[in-house]
Design a protein around this motif. Structure first.
Motif, short mmCIF file in Angstrom:
data_model
loop_
_atom_site.label_atom_id
_atom_site.label_comp_id
_atom_site.label_asym_id
_atom_site.label_seq_id
_atom_site.Cartn_x
_atom_site.Cartn_y
_atom_site.Cartn_z
N THR A 12 -56.89 6.91 1.17
CA THR A 12 -56.95 5.48 0.91
C THR A 12 -55.76 5.01 0.08
O THR A 12 -55.06 5.81 -0.53
N LYS A 13 -55.58 3.70 0.04
CA LYS A 13 -54.60 3.09 -0.86
C LYS A 13 -55.22 2.71 -2.19
O LYS A 13 -54.53 2.31 -3.12
N ASP A 14 -56.56 2.79 -2.30
CA ASP A 14 -57.27 2.35 -3.50
C ASP A 14 -58.32 3.37 -3.92
O ASP A 14 -59.52 3.15 -3.75
N ALA A 15 -57.88 4.48 -4.47
CA ALA A 15 -58.81 5.54 -4.88
C ALA A 15 -59.75 5.08 -5.98
O ALA A 15 -60.92 5.47 -6.00
N GLY A 16 -59.28 4.24 -6.87
CA GLY A 16 -60.10 3.81 -8.01
C GLY A 16 -61.41 3.18 -7.61
O GLY A 16 -62.47 3.51 -8.17
N GLY A 43 -54.95 13.24 -5.88
CA GLY A 43 -56.10 13.89 -5.26
C GLY A 43 -57.25 14.00 -6.24
O GLY A 43 -57.08 14.48 -7.35
N ILE A 44 -58.42 13.53 -5.84
CA ILE A 44 -59.61 13.54 -6.69
C ILE A 44 -60.71 14.30 -5.97
O ILE A 44 -61.03 14.00 -4.82
N ARG A 45 -61.29 15.28 -6.65
CA ARG A 45 -62.39 16.06 -6.10
C ARG A 45 -63.65 15.66 -6.82
O ARG A 45 -63.70 15.62 -8.06
N LEU A 54 -66.83 15.75 -2.12
CA LEU A 54 -66.08 14.67 -1.49
C LEU A 54 -64.70 14.66 -2.12
O LEU A 54 -64.58 14.75 -3.35
N ASP A 55 -63.68 14.57 -1.31
CA ASP A 55 -62.32 14.43 -1.81
C ASP A 55 -61.82 13.03 -1.48
O ASP A 55 -62.08 12.50 -0.40
N ILE A 56 -61.11 12.45 -2.43
CA ILE A 56 -60.48 11.14 -2.25
C ILE A 56 -59.01 11.33 -2.56
O ILE A 56 -58.65 11.85 -3.61
N SER A 57 -58.15 10.93 -1.61
CA SER A 57 -56.70 11.07 -1.79
C SER A 57 -56.04 9.72 -1.64
O SER A 57 -56.43 8.91 -0.81
#
Length: 124
Positions: A12-16, A43-45, A54-57
């Motif tokens: 995504t462009k908006d991980a927050g 990268g957020i795990r 769930l991973d968010i990049s």
């Protein structure tokens, strides 16, 4: 080649805002890496109490016009898995580049039908 991790990922462009949403759904941040590779990926795990990951990049890429849903697949042999995916029609969204930070190597591989696999190998 052995698969060592397999879970959903959102690129995504908006991980927050996604982190905030999934925290409200019961997930908590396990770790966060910033400034990965030439694409300056964050990268957020995340993990919930049931053990789901769930991973968010958030890469710095102009080609993302919307969120991309992917499967994170950690493997023990990146080159073998990369070749297998290429042979099955996948393309690396980074062109011929990889995300490398000294502890891992990764590439987001996009199928011809539109689903993605974030291929990762942790370097031991």
């Amino acid at each position: 080649m052995k698969i060592t991790t397999f879970n959903p990922q959102i690129i995504t462009k908006d991980a927050g805002s996604l982190v905030e949403l999934f925290e409200k759904l019961g997930f908590s941040k396990r770790h966060k890496k910033e400034g990965l590779g030439e694409m300056d990926v964050t990268g957020i795990r995340m993990k919930d109490e049931n053990g789901f990951y769930l991973d968010i990049s958030q890469p710095d890429l102009d080609i993302l016009d919307r969120d991309l849903i992917a499967i994170r697949m950690n493997v023990d042999d990146f080159d073998e898995a990369y070749k297998l995916l290429i042979d099955h029609g996948f393309k690396n969204i980074y062109g011929d580049k990889f995300i490398e930070d000294g502890s891992s190597k990764a590439a987001v591989m996009l199928s011809s039908t539109g689903f993605a696999i974030n291929l990762v190998q942790h370097i031991k």
